[in-house]
Design a protein around this motif. Sequence first.
Motif, PDB file in Angstrom:
ATOM      1  N   UNK A   1      56.966  65.457   9.643  1.00  0.00           N
ATOM      2  CA  UNK A   1      58.253  66.145   9.588  1.00  0.00           C
ATOM      3  C   UNK A   1      59.225  65.543  10.589  1.00  0.00           C
ATOM      4  N   UNK A   2      58.718  65.239  11.775  1.00  0.00           N
ATOM      5  CA  UNK A   2      59.577  64.675  12.820  1.00  0.00           C
ATOM      6  C   UNK A   2      60.033  63.266  12.421  1.00  0.00           C
ATOM      7  N   UNK A   3      59.113  62.469  11.914  1.00  0.00           N
ATOM      8  CA  UNK A   3      59.503  61.108  11.495  1.00  0.00           C
ATOM      9  C   UNK A   3      60.619  61.157  10.458  1.00  0.00           C
ATOM     10  N   UNK A   4      60.456  62.031   9.475  1.00  0.00           N
ATOM     11  CA  UNK A   4      61.481  62.136   8.423  1.00  0.00           C
ATOM     12  C   UNK A   4      62.812  62.582   8.992  1.00  0.00           C
ATOM     13  N   UNK A   5      62.772  63.568   9.862  1.00  0.00           N
ATOM     14  CA  UNK A   5      64.016  64.086  10.431  1.00  0.00           C
ATOM     15  C   UNK A   5      64.712  63.065  11.313  1.00  0.00           C
ATOM     16  N   UNK A   6      63.940  62.302  12.048  1.00  0.00           N
ATOM     17  CA  UNK A   6      64.541  61.265  12.896  1.00  0.00           C
ATOM     18  C   UNK A   6      65.216  60.211  12.029  1.00  0.00           C
TER      19      UNK A   6
ATOM     20  N   UNK B   1      56.419  78.070  15.884  1.00  0.00           N
ATOM     21  CA  UNK B   1      57.860  78.037  15.623  1.00  0.00           C
ATOM     22  C   UNK B   1      58.088  77.051  14.480  1.00  0.00           C
ATOM     23  N   UNK B   2      59.294  76.990  13.969  1.00  0.00           N
ATOM     24  CA  UNK B   2      59.570  76.030  12.897  1.00  0.00           C
ATOM     25  C   UNK B   2      59.674  74.615  13.442  1.00  0.00           C
ATOM     26  N   UNK B   3      59.488  73.631  12.563  1.00  0.00           N
ATOM     27  CA  UNK B   3      59.624  72.228  12.992  1.00  0.00           C
ATOM     28  C   UNK B   3      60.433  71.413  11.983  1.00  0.00           C
ATOM     29  N   UNK B   4      60.609  71.935  10.763  1.00  0.00           N
ATOM     30  CA  UNK B   4      61.144  71.122   9.664  1.00  0.00           C
ATOM     31  C   UNK B   4      62.450  70.427   9.960  1.00  0.00           C
ATOM     32  N   UNK B   5      63.327  71.070  10.702  1.00  0.00           N
ATOM     33  CA  UNK B   5      64.656  70.493  10.878  1.00  0.00           C
ATOM     34  C   UNK B   5      64.928  70.021  12.300  1.00  0.00           C
ATOM     35  N   UNK B   6      63.979  70.228  13.192  1.00  0.00           N
ATOM     36  CA  UNK B   6      64.220  69.885  14.594  1.00  0.00           C
ATOM     37  C   UNK B   6      64.757  68.470  14.757  1.00  0.00           C
ATOM     38  N   UNK B   7      64.094  67.535  14.126  1.00  0.00           N
ATOM     39  CA  UNK B   7      64.464  66.132  14.362  1.00  0.00           C
ATOM     40  C   UNK B   7      65.812  65.790  13.744  1.00  0.00           C
ATOM     41  N   UNK B   8      66.127  66.403  12.603  1.00  0.00           N
ATOM     42  CA  UNK B   8      67.439  66.151  11.996  1.00  0.00           C
ATOM     43  C   UNK B   8      68.550  66.713  12.866  1.00  0.00           C
ATOM     44  N   UNK B   9      68.249  67.853  13.496  1.00  0.00           N
ATOM     45  CA  UNK B   9      69.219  68.498  14.375  1.00  0.00           C
ATOM     46  C   UNK B   9      69.388  67.684  15.666  1.00  0.00           C
ATOM     47  N   UNK B  10      68.273  67.240  16.228  1.00  0.00           N
ATOM     48  CA  UNK B  10      68.320  66.652  17.561  1.00  0.00           C
ATOM     49  C   UNK B  10      68.651  65.176  17.611  1.00  0.00           C
ATOM     50  N   UNK B  11      68.384  64.445  16.520  1.00  0.00           N
ATOM     51  CA  UNK B  11      68.501  62.990  16.649  1.00  0.00           C
ATOM     52  C   UNK B  11      69.915  62.432  16.547  1.00  0.00           C
ATOM     53  N   UNK B  12      70.827  62.991  15.716  1.00  0.00           N
ATOM     54  CA  UNK B  12      72.163  62.356  15.678  1.00  0.00           C
ATOM     55  C   UNK B  12      72.854  62.282  17.042  1.00  0.00           C
ATOM     56  N   UNK B  13      72.852  63.365  17.849  1.00  0.00           N
ATOM     57  CA  UNK B  13      73.505  63.207  19.153  1.00  0.00           C
ATOM     58  C   UNK B  13      72.803  62.178  20.039  1.00  0.00           C
ATOM     59  N   UNK B  14      71.474  62.045  19.915  1.00  0.00           N
ATOM     60  CA  UNK B  14      70.778  61.058  20.750  1.00  0.00           C
ATOM     61  C   UNK B  14      71.244  59.647  20.401  1.00  0.00           C
ATOM     62  N   UNK B  15      71.382  59.377  19.096  1.00  0.00           N
ATOM     63  CA  UNK B  15      71.805  58.037  18.670  1.00  0.00           C
ATOM     64  C   UNK B  15      73.255  57.786  19.085  1.00  0.00           C
ATOM     65  N   UNK B  16      74.114  58.771  18.817  1.00  0.00           N
ATOM     66  CA  UNK B  16      75.537  58.578  19.157  1.00  0.00           C
ATOM     67  C   UNK B  16      75.702  58.465  20.670  1.00  0.00           C
ATOM     68  N   UNK B  17      74.995  59.305  21.414  1.00  0.00           N
ATOM     69  CA  UNK B  17      75.086  59.216  22.879  1.00  0.00           C
ATOM     70  C   UNK B  17      74.654  57.829  23.369  1.00  0.00           C
ATOM     71  N   UNK B  18      73.644  57.273  22.705  1.00  0.00           N
ATOM     72  CA  UNK B  18      73.186  55.929  23.100  1.00  0.00           C
ATOM     73  C   UNK B  18      74.256  54.881  22.817  1.00  0.00           C
TER      74      UNK B  18
END
Lengths: 797, 297
Positions: free
Chosen positions: A685-690, A746-763
């Motif tokens: 799930x995390x790989x897909x969301x990332x 807790x849920x995990x399905x969307x965590x990576x989709x939620x968290x990764x765009x700001x990480x990439x843009x911040x980078x």
Amino acid sequence: MTTLDARPVDKFDDNDQKPIGHGRMLRKEDPRFIRGLGKYCDDIQLPGMLHLAILRSPVAHARIVSVDVTAAQAHPKVKAVITGADLAEKGLAWMPTLSNDVQAVLATDKVRFQGQEVAFVVAEDRYAARDALELIDVDYDILAPVIDARTALSADAAVIRDDLEGKTDNHCFDWETGDEAATEAVFAKADVVVKQDIVYPRVHPAPMETCGCVADYERVDGKLTLWTTSQAPHAHRTVYALVSGLPEHKIRVIAPDLGGGFGNKVPIYPGYVCAIVASLVLGKPVKWMEDRSENLVSTGFARDYIMQGEIAATKDGKILAIRTNVLADHGAFNGTAAPVKYPAGFFGVFTGSYDLEAAYCKMTAVYTNKAPGGVAYACSFRITEAVYLVERIVDCLAYELEMDPAELRLKNFIRPEQFPYKSKTGWVYDSGDYATTMRLSMKMAGYDELRREQAEKRARGELMGIGVAFFTEAVGAGPRKDMDILGLGMADGCELRVHPTGKAVVRLSVKTQGQGHETTFAQIVAEEIGIPPADIEVVHGDTDNTPFGLGTYGSRSTPVSGAAAALVARKVRDKARIIASGMLEVSVADLEWTKGSFHVKGDPTSAVTIQDIAMRAHGAGDLPDGIEGGLEAQICYNPENLTYPYGAYICVVDIDPGTAEVKVRRFIAVDDCGTRINPMIIEGQVHGGLTDGVGMALMEMIAFDEEGNCLGGSLMDYLIPTALEVPDWETGFTVTPSPHHPIGAKGIGESATVGSPPAVVNAIVDALKPYGIRHADMPLTPSRVWDAMQGHPTPPV
Amino acid sequence: MQVPAPFEYERATSVDQAIGLLERLGSTARLVAGGHSLLPMMKLRLANFEYLIDINDLHGELGYVTVEPGQVRVGALTRHRELLESAELAEAFPIFRDAEKVIADPVVRNRGTIGGSLCQADPSEDLSAVCTTLDASCVIRGPSGERVVTMDEFYRGPYETAVGEDEILIEIRLPIRPGGSSAYHKVERRAGDWAVVSAGAAVWLEDGVISDARVGLAAVGPNTTGIPAISEALRGSPPSEDLYRRAGEIAAASCDPVTDMRGSAEYKRHLADELTQRALRTAVDRINSGPRSLEES
């Protein structure tokens, strides 16, 4: 509460540990998918089945002058041609959306976005249906389109929704949260205030399988069976009953295997209704499968928020308050799928993972001549937008204060002892230990070493960026007192039956679209009653064979339905205990449970297995007083609160100074989703969301030209990432159980989709620091990165 | 699923039989080779033909890479994968392998052909830029026999070529000259996407001086032909960073990009400059380091 065995996952870990309960195991559904034996909507073939194709508007805004279907009707293979006027006669031209708006099934008066449904053809085969569309002659009187949300409320903008009585503008709704005056007071006393315009452009979920259905109305018994691409079969059935007038017990909704959903398969689309109408009219099964362009152009989009963020802080980096003003583009009809009291979804968690003194959000939503939706793409009900806003604005603050962005976050996190923590916008965060998770991600990344490398490279003129993002999600809607969709409370049922031989079947109200429910739910039940997952059949996606519930979206399956599965298994175990007490001739209090069997306290040899008990429950002989035969139970779980998973993400990028191409070199993702049921599935799930997140940050956008033509109507125009755009993911985890969830998950399905765009843009923004760049909007294609390097980063809309 | 309008389908048994069919059916017919441009256009109903003549059975006749003294002959039905994997071609013209590595994806490369690519005449198409860079000529066969045209003559404009309704492109000829090498640089938004801009360069050195050089650009305007001004500017000078910069400036000034989803015209013009310099630099480095460095570069 956070466990200390947090460690980066060894990628050579054995993924098939055959647990009787939680643990790594291969997915039970994969053998059929890997062999191409999944059964999807388009695989359904019924005798006499007809095919439906939809004529769509080529323009964004126009009055329909006339629709001539004579030539199409004359096509030898055509069985019916239906227009909006035909549906209006039956009272079916309009349908409710999930946000209490209405949407045209087929346009009667006007078309309001390019790709809107205008008429449909039913024919003997798919080719003939498509051929006949070209024989329909529609005369349009073109109107000025409203494309830019910023000008939608100007006095001279055409009124899109003149179907709504008394509507004189394109205003959709206003919404606010937090305390405006208190926030203003905090801003007034702050040392530092940073303001930033931030756009989250419109994107599309683009599931591999497009939407479609087969509607089969049996005239004799009056029953409609609908095989459909639905993430929420029960909710859909109720809505169909309300819209069509068919009694609910005469509607069976079956969601077969789904080729991805990502929220795209939450709404009810006009095509489904058209297929139902066609089957009712013709008395034959009717299949409708949209093509790729139809999916991209007309179905539920995501995001489209134009945000202005403001953050107030002391000069030494204590964040005091955040406020934001949002302009939300909802397209032509408000088709957002969110609990009714939450028109902006859960955007209220824009305060992020930080302990603030005040917060305030004011939002205005508008109608534009674009496709409706606003639901989808793993957004956790708009938390994606909220997290992006806060994680960007915190980085902007770090830029202005010249502070390290990781250090700034560590300084401001909600502390472990503050949980349960009530945010300034009223959300009660259940549990967390943010600093531990953040520090683990920094350790895995070698954060200090990366900063040293970056300094050396900057001195040589090379562009390297390190992006940090920390997110907190709020997933698992209800509770039902606060959350409903069209009056349906957001709770989920679960039923468990143990067969005489000790095998079991568990029936769910939720529906997998790739998340692995058939495995995870078998493991949840296995953990509680000790029957191996292989012996537990998971039934889902069929309203005639599963209990009622609201479905799979917003990462709610494990938080809600997963809790239901654990509790129903405990209910069965409680009954099994009583039966065991009879079998072992001791009192219930003298029994001890070890996974899979009860034994007499102090005498492990005096034991019965769950399989023994199952046979006894169904077999001959007496059961203890008051105990009925059988070993089964049913419950409906109403969550006490949402669960709040979180994570710390670090992204490392390199940018070619000559071409502005971005290479994501590394991505470290440390997630905390509480108790981990199947770590392999979580990692998947995390790989897909990332990957989703890298796609949105670098390339995805549904753009429109000035006339309202959708510029993302194919996968050549709307780019989604491939394996070549993403690095080898480095995942890690901490475990902080949810205090109110029966198994702490807790849920995990969307965590990576939620968290990764700001990480990439911040980078990327970090890499561009030598150019004096504080912000650049997604999608950061080479051209848009180059614009930023020239000193003029441009918003995408 | 997107479905095309009705059409008739026939598999060609020889080049001459295919030409006979084309002669008879005229503009209502189209050849299909790899089909990776034609079939999507038909499914989207942007292209509607009454007849498709499938020439894939002619791969034995038209699928080859033949290195001869002075030239390489490439059959029009040679697939991208075959071009990518041909060591002989890579040795003579490393630009081919550079380009093939970034053309679409393995699925497309397994089917798509060089002839189909050139005949599609998409201004963003990579092999057109490669063939322009290498000063290729095209052999076209029709009812009245064969004719050979230069790339300049072959291109009539976007999606238009010199191949007539009853003709087939059968071979591409690439002249070999001593002392040369070549390279291709492409910027794309994502693997498999069309080029934002790409540049090919071929350089020939004689006693450390550039005896000839050619640059071909893709996706920066309708004109996919080489840029003679660059050749003129480079000839007679030893390679240098100043010279590459000069060539880059000419490339940027000679192209005519438009702003679209792939990028702004300003950015594309910058890339024409940057990628021209990179391609020239790589080509010269390859001459100087000999063919051995090929696999590493």
